[in-house]
Design a protein around this motif. Structure first.
Motif, PDB file in Angstrom:
ATOM      1  N   LYS A   1      42.270  40.094  43.485  1.00 19.73           N
ATOM      2  CA  LYS A   1      42.585  40.992  44.598  1.00 19.73           C
ATOM      3  C   LYS A   1      43.230  42.262  44.070  1.00 19.73           C
ATOM      4  N   PHE A   2      43.076  43.305  44.826  1.00 19.44           N
ATOM      5  CA  PHE A   2      43.664  44.588  44.472  1.00 19.44           C
ATOM      6  C   PHE A   2      44.383  45.100  45.712  1.00 19.44           C
ATOM      7  N   ILE A   3      45.648  45.425  45.577  1.00 13.87           N
ATOM      8  CA  ILE A   3      46.417  45.865  46.744  1.00 13.87           C
ATOM      9  C   ILE A   3      47.152  47.157  46.409  1.00 13.87           C
ATOM     10  N   GLU A   4      46.986  48.160  47.253  1.00 12.64           N
ATOM     11  CA  GLU A   4      47.739  49.405  47.114  1.00 12.64           C
ATOM     12  C   GLU A   4      48.860  49.420  48.142  1.00 12.64           C
ATOM     13  N   VAL A   5      50.042  49.817  47.697  1.00 12.21           N
ATOM     14  CA  VAL A   5      51.225  49.807  48.552  1.00 12.21           C
ATOM     15  C   VAL A   5      52.007  51.094  48.303  1.00 12.21           C
ATOM     16  N   GLU A   6      52.473  51.717  49.371  1.00  6.69           N
ATOM     17  CA  GLU A   6      53.423  52.825  49.191  1.00  6.69           C
ATOM     18  C   GLU A   6      54.815  52.352  49.565  1.00  6.69           C
TER      19      GLU A   6
ATOM     20  N   LYS B   1      34.036  43.946  28.072  1.00  9.52           N
ATOM     21  CA  LYS B   1      34.650  43.441  29.288  1.00  9.52           C
ATOM     22  C   LYS B   1      34.883  44.608  30.238  1.00  9.52           C
ATOM     23  N   ALA B   2      34.539  44.430  31.512  1.00 14.17           N
ATOM     24  CA  ALA B   2      34.783  45.482  32.502  1.00 14.17           C
ATOM     25  C   ALA B   2      35.751  44.971  33.548  1.00 14.17           C
ATOM     26  N   ARG B   3      36.678  45.823  33.905  1.00 18.50           N
ATOM     27  CA  ARG B   3      37.635  45.513  34.970  1.00 18.50           C
ATOM     28  C   ARG B   3      37.310  46.469  36.115  1.00 18.50           C
ATOM     29  N   ILE B   4      36.726  45.892  37.175  1.00 19.10           N
ATOM     30  CA  ILE B   4      36.196  46.700  38.275  1.00 19.10           C
ATOM     31  C   ILE B   4      37.119  46.599  39.483  1.00 19.10           C
ATOM     32  N   THR B   5      37.451  47.745  40.044  1.00 19.45           N
ATOM     33  CA  THR B   5      38.281  47.786  41.242  1.00 19.45           C
ATOM     34  C   THR B   5      37.452  48.362  42.379  1.00 19.45           C
ATOM     35  N   ILE B   6      37.405  47.640  43.494  1.00 21.04           N
ATOM     36  CA  ILE B   6      36.622  48.090  44.648  1.00 21.04           C
ATOM     37  C   ILE B   6      37.581  48.309  45.815  1.00 21.04           C
ATOM     38  N   THR B   7      37.593  49.512  46.326  1.00 21.44           N
ATOM     39  CA  THR B   7      38.544  49.853  47.389  1.00 21.44           C
ATOM     40  C   THR B   7      37.793  50.418  48.588  1.00 21.44           C
TER      41      THR B   7
ATOM     42  N   GLN C   1      43.968  46.748  51.056  1.00 23.26           N
ATOM     43  CA  GLN C   1      43.519  45.669  50.179  1.00 23.26           C
ATOM     44  C   GLN C   1      42.110  45.929  49.688  1.00 23.26           C
ATOM     45  N   GLY C   2      41.901  45.697  48.422  1.00 24.55           N
ATOM     46  CA  GLY C   2      40.576  45.833  47.833  1.00 24.55           C
ATOM     47  C   GLY C   2      40.249  44.613  47.000  1.00 24.55           C
ATOM     48  N   LYS C   3      39.202  44.728  46.201  1.00 23.24           N
ATOM     49  CA  LYS C   3      38.785  43.619  45.350  1.00 23.24           C
ATOM     50  C   LYS C   3      38.893  44.009  43.889  1.00 23.24           C
ATOM     51  N   PHE C   4      39.069  43.008  43.075  1.00 24.73           N
ATOM     52  CA  PHE C   4      39.153  43.224  41.641  1.00 24.73           C
ATOM     53  C   PHE C   4      38.213  42.217  40.991  1.00 24.73           C
TER      54      PHE C   4
ATOM     55  N   ASN D   1      34.552  52.463  47.610  1.00 19.87           N
ATOM     56  CA  ASN D   1      34.474  53.129  46.314  1.00 19.87           C
ATOM     57  C   ASN D   1      34.657  52.087  45.218  1.00 19.87           C
ATOM     58  N   TYR D   2      34.127  52.389  44.052  1.00 19.26           N
ATOM     59  CA  TYR D   2      34.406  51.500  42.921  1.00 19.26           C
ATOM     60  C   TYR D   2      34.843  52.321  41.713  1.00 19.26           C
ATOM     61  N   ALA D   3      35.602  51.668  40.851  1.00 20.71           N
ATOM     62  CA  ALA D   3      36.045  52.296  39.606  1.00 20.71           C
ATOM     63  C   ALA D   3      36.115  51.176  38.583  1.00 20.71           C
ATOM     64  N   TYR D   4      36.006  51.505  37.311  1.00 21.44           N
ATOM     65  CA  TYR D   4      36.083  50.436  36.312  1.00 21.44           C
ATOM     66  C   TYR D   4      36.584  50.988  34.987  1.00 21.44           C
ATOM     67  N   GLU D   5      37.110  50.065  34.213  1.00 22.84           N
ATOM     68  CA  GLU D   5      37.493  50.364  32.838  1.00 22.84           C
ATOM     69  C   GLU D   5      36.737  49.404  31.940  1.00 22.84           C
ATOM     70  N   LEU D   6      36.300  49.904  30.813  1.00 20.71           N
ATOM     71  CA  LEU D   6      35.616  49.046  29.840  1.00 20.71           C
ATOM     72  C   LEU D   6      36.545  48.798  28.664  1.00 20.71           C
ATOM     73  N   GLU D   7      36.489  47.600  28.124  1.00 24.02           N
ATOM     74  CA  GLU D   7      37.210  47.365  26.874  1.00 24.02           C
ATOM     75  C   GLU D   7      36.379  46.434  25.996  1.00 24.02           C
ATOM     76  N   ALA D   8      36.535  46.579  24.706  1.00 24.32           N
ATOM     77  CA  ALA D   8      35.823  45.697  23.781  1.00 24.32           C
ATOM     78  C   ALA D   8      36.303  44.268  24.026  1.00 24.32           C
ATOM     79  N   ALA D   9      35.375  43.322  24.148  1.00 27.11           N
ATOM     80  CA  ALA D   9      35.751  41.940  24.493  1.00 27.11           C
ATOM     81  C   ALA D   9      36.538  41.283  23.355  1.00 27.11           C
TER      82      ALA D   9
END
Lengths: 81, 81
Positions: free
Chosen positions: A40-45, B2-8, B38-41, B73-81
Motif C-alpha cells: 500500500k502507498f499512503i500520502e498524508v499531510e 527490480k522495480a518499485r512501482i507506485t500507483i496513485t 491511498q494508492g498502491k505499491f 498516475n504511476y511512477a517507478y524506480e529501478l534498481e539492480a536486483a
C-alpha cells in the motif's frame, strides 16, 4: 509536511494479490516477471512543521493504524509541503 | 532488475479509502492530519538487465495492467536486483 508512506508485506508472508498480478502479467506475455508483491502507498499531510516531530507522529500513525506490524513493514519519506 | 512501482489516484479523483483513513486518524487523536490519499505499491522483478529495456517493459506493464491511466498516475524506480 507531507509524508509518503509505503507499507509492504514482510518477506515470507503469503501475498495472493501479488501472485494474481504475476499470473496476469505472464498471461499478457511478460514472461520474465517474478517476485511480484503488492503493498500500500499512503500520502498524508501533517500540520507539524518540525521534521523530527513530524517523523515521530508518522511513526505513531503507522504503528497504531496504517500498518499491521505483525505481517507488514512500513517506510516513509518526509518532504516540506 | 527490480522495480518499485507506485500507483496513485490523479488529483481531483475522489478517494473514499483515503477519506476513511483520514477519519480514523482524526478519531485516534491525530488532529493535524489532512489530504490523506491511498494508492498502491507493487514490487516486480524483471529478467531484463538493461535499464532502458527494463524501463520500457515496466511502462508497458503499468499501461496494460497495473494502473488505470484514466484515473491513476504511476511512477517507478529501478534498481539492480
Amino acid at each position: 509536511m507531507k509524508a509518503r508512506i509505503t507499507i509492504t508485506l514482510k518477506p515470507g508472508v503469503l501475498d495472493p494479490q501479488g501472485k494474481a498480478i504475476e499470473g496476469a502479467l505472464h498471461a499478457l506475455g511478460f514472461g520474465g516477471v517474478e517476485g511480484v508483491r503488492q503493498g500500500k502507498f499512503i500520502e498524508v499531510e501533517v500540520a507539524e512543521s518540525d521534521p523530527a516531530r513530524a517523523r515521530e507522529e508518522i511513526e505513531r500513525m503507522c504503528k497504531q493504524l496504517l500498518a499491521n506490524t505483525i505481517i507488514e513493514n512500513y517506510a516513509y519519506e518526509l518532504e516540506a509541503a
